[in-house]
Design a protein around this motif. Structure first.
Motif, mmCIF file in Angstrom:
data_model
loop_
_atom_site.group_PDB
_atom_site.id
_atom_site.type_symbol
_atom_site.label_atom_id
_atom_site.label_comp_id
_atom_site.label_asym_id
_atom_site.label_seq_id
_atom_site.Cartn_x
_atom_site.Cartn_y
_atom_site.Cartn_z
ATOM 1 N N VAL A 30 0.852 -1.190 0.000
ATOM 2 C CA VAL A 30 0.000 0.000 0.000
ATOM 3 C C VAL A 30 0.886 1.237 0.000
ATOM 4 C CG1 VAL A 30 -1.735 1.324 1.283
ATOM 5 C CG2 VAL A 30 -1.877 -1.181 1.217
ATOM 6 N N LEU A 31 0.499 2.217 -0.812
ATOM 7 C CA LEU A 31 1.207 3.489 -0.881
ATOM 8 C C LEU A 31 0.237 4.598 -0.510
ATOM 9 C CD1 LEU A 31 3.898 4.928 -1.881
ATOM 10 C CD2 LEU A 31 2.698 5.230 -4.053
ATOM 11 N N TYR A 32 0.609 5.440 0.454
ATOM 12 C CA TYR A 32 -0.160 6.645 0.744
ATOM 13 C C TYR A 32 0.573 7.832 0.143
ATOM 14 C CZ TYR A 32 -2.364 10.549 3.135
ATOM 15 O OH TYR A 32 -3.007 11.745 3.408
ATOM 16 N N VAL A 33 -0.064 8.504 -0.797
ATOM 17 C CA VAL A 33 0.536 9.640 -1.498
ATOM 18 C C VAL A 33 -0.162 10.908 -1.031
ATOM 19 C CG1 VAL A 33 1.174 10.593 -3.735
ATOM 20 C CG2 VAL A 33 0.877 8.130 -3.493
ATOM 21 N N HIS A 34 0.609 11.868 -0.512
ATOM 22 C CA HIS A 34 -0.001 13.091 -0.006
ATOM 23 C C HIS A 34 0.833 14.300 -0.373
ATOM 24 C CE1 HIS A 34 2.864 14.079 3.231
ATOM 25 N NE2 HIS A 34 2.951 12.780 3.474
ATOM 26 N N GLY A 35 0.268 15.475 -0.138
ATOM 27 C CA GLY A 35 0.980 16.725 -0.331
ATOM 28 C C GLY A 35 1.191 17.404 1.008
ATOM 29 N N ASN A 36 1.428 18.718 0.963
ATOM 30 C CA ASN A 36 1.421 19.564 2.149
ATOM 31 C C ASN A 36 2.590 19.344 3.102
ATOM 32 O OD1 ASN A 36 -0.007 21.762 3.226
ATOM 33 N ND2 ASN A 36 -0.825 20.513 4.871
ATOM 34 N N ALA A 37 3.658 18.681 2.679
ATOM 35 C CA ALA A 37 4.822 18.525 3.551
ATOM 36 C C ALA A 37 5.862 19.611 3.289
ATOM 37 C CB ALA A 37 5.452 17.156 3.379
ATOM 38 N N MET A 38 5.908 20.120 2.039
ATOM 39 C CA MET A 38 6.780 21.229 1.664
ATOM 40 C C MET A 38 8.255 20.901 1.855
ATOM 41 S SD MET A 38 4.233 23.172 0.936
ATOM 42 C CE MET A 38 4.837 24.817 0.677
ATOM 43 N N GLN A 39 8.604 19.602 1.814
ATOM 44 C CA GLN A 39 9.995 19.233 2.084
ATOM 45 C C GLN A 39 10.540 18.205 1.098
ATOM 46 O OE1 GLN A 39 9.042 18.152 6.162
ATOM 47 N NE2 GLN A 39 10.515 19.655 6.912
ATOM 48 N N GLY A 40 9.871 18.006 -0.020
ATOM 49 C CA GLY A 40 10.373 17.047 -0.988
ATOM 50 C C GLY A 40 9.879 15.643 -0.691
ATOM 51 N N TRP A 41 10.778 14.678 -0.656
ATOM 52 C CA TRP A 41 10.417 13.280 -0.440
ATOM 53 C C TRP A 41 10.379 12.958 1.057
ATOM 54 C CZ3 TRP A 41 9.207 9.892 -4.351
ATOM 55 C CH2 TRP A 41 9.534 10.302 -5.644
ATOM 56 N N THR A 42 9.365 12.247 1.465
ATOM 57 C CA THR A 42 9.256 11.772 2.834
ATOM 58 C C THR A 42 8.961 10.284 2.804
ATOM 59 O OG1 THR A 42 8.342 13.889 3.543
ATOM 60 C CG2 THR A 42 8.082 12.050 5.061
ATOM 61 N N VAL A 43 9.745 9.504 3.519
ATOM 62 C CA VAL A 43 9.537 8.065 3.593
ATOM 63 C C VAL A 43 9.045 7.727 4.996
ATOM 64 C CG1 VAL A 43 10.588 5.787 3.425
ATOM 65 C CG2 VAL A 43 11.315 7.615 1.882
ATOM 66 N N TYR A 44 7.872 7.130 5.093
ATOM 67 C CA TYR A 44 7.305 6.751 6.378
ATOM 68 C C TYR A 44 7.538 5.274 6.619
ATOM 69 C CZ TYR A 44 4.839 11.188 6.060
ATOM 70 O OH TYR A 44 4.543 12.516 5.947
ATOM 71 N N LYS A 45 7.795 4.949 7.873
ATOM 72 C CA LYS A 45 8.049 3.563 8.239
ATOM 73 C C LYS A 45 7.067 3.145 9.326
ATOM 74 C CE LYS A 45 12.920 3.731 7.015
ATOM 75 N NZ LYS A 45 14.310 3.493 7.452
ATOM 76 N N PRO A 46 6.036 2.350 8.955
ATOM 77 C CA PRO A 46 5.047 1.917 9.955
ATOM 78 C C PRO A 46 5.700 1.139 11.070
ATOM 79 C CG PRO A 46 4.302 1.467 7.725
ATOM 80 C CD PRO A 46 5.740 1.859 7.627
#
Length: 275
Positions: free
Chosen positions: A259-275
């Motif tokens: 599953v991929l969650y794609v969002h905006g509003n971070a204003m910092q480029g790429w963000t990788v989340y680790k559950p």
């Protein structure tokens, strides 16, 4: 930090230009920023989840789409967005704008903000464009109700401004939420914003309805019909949205699919989340 549901690694390089990339779905993750290309593919045989490609419709074909968010905020960005969209590669199957078509503080969410962004998206992109609301589009506005009416007027079923064959379904009573299955990838678009909470009751109810819609989409198709899931929204997965994300994380664990969650509003480029 304590505000986040999961730990994150941030690549601190903000980009507002067209970028193309390939993402292998291995965990709940996120892409943020301006305009990115994402490709899903499977070259056949057994996948990491123990299923064979014969279980999925056109599983060997990549699914390529582009996302943008938090743009345009000024005249220069209007020009840049128009250029980027007009230069979309031929592999672009669709585009998703993840919200914030302007800044509430500079436009006061006047109708011209929505009208202008709508015109750029319609005239510049050759690929169908889906649009989701952002916090700058409605809940940060001086009059959130009027702002959302403007958003609906200019972006409701926006993809229908283009010729396409996606079998899009929308949630009754919350038409901004959508879903469709394409080449074995299930796409779920949701009204997930952060920022100011104009009405706590509405906020909680909307999250409940987003959970219901996501679960309905996951259940409407048999597990053998999709190989991966892409959830699309505007906001980062913070505590403000915990009543949406905690139930959905449980659902994700249950289906045992990438599953991929794609969002905006971070204003910092790429963000990788680790559950």
């Amino acid at each position: 930090s304590g505000n986040y549901l999961i730990t994150e690694e941030i690549r601190r390089k903000r980009r507002k230009r067209l970028c193309v990339g390939t993402v292998i779905l291995v965990a709940l993750a996120a892409i943020v920023g301006a305009l990115y290309g994402t490709t899903f593919g499977n070259r056949g045989g057994a996948n990491a989840y123990g299923s064979t490609s014969s279980n999925y419709w056109n599983v060997g074909e990549p699914v390529t789409f582009y996302v943008t968010s938090d743009v345009p905020y000024n005249n220069a960005e209007e020009d840049q967005l128009s250029r980027d969209l007009s230069r979309l590669p031929n592999d672009a199957e669709f585009v998703v704008h993840l919200g914030d078509v302007g800044l509430a503080t500079t436009t006061s969410c006047a109708e011209t903000m929505y009208e202008g962004a709508s015109s750029i998206l319609k005239s510049s992109s050759r690929a169908p464009v889906f649009v989701l609301p952002g916090n700058q589009d409605w809940n940060e506005c001086p009059n959130p109700d009027a702002a959302f009416d403007n958003w609906m007027q200019y972006f409701h079923r926006f993809e229908d401004n283009f010729s396409h064959r996606f079998a899009v379904t929308r949630q009754l009573g919350r038409e901004e939420n959508f879903s469709f299955l394409h080449n074995g990838v299930l796409f779920i678009g949701l009204n997930l914003v952060d920022g100011t909470i104009p009405d706590q009751t509405e906020w909680n109810l909307r999250h409940q309805e987003c959970v219901q819609w996501a679960e309905q989409a996951l259940n409407d198709f048999g597990l053998e019909q999709y190989r991966a899931v892409v959830i699309l929204g505007h906001a980062r997965p913070t505590a403000l949205l915990g009543d949406f994300f905690w139930p959905i994380i449980n659902d994700i664990n249950d289906i045992n699919k990438p599953v991929l969650y794609v969002h905006g509003n971070a204003m910092q480029g790429w963000t990788v989340y680790k559950p």
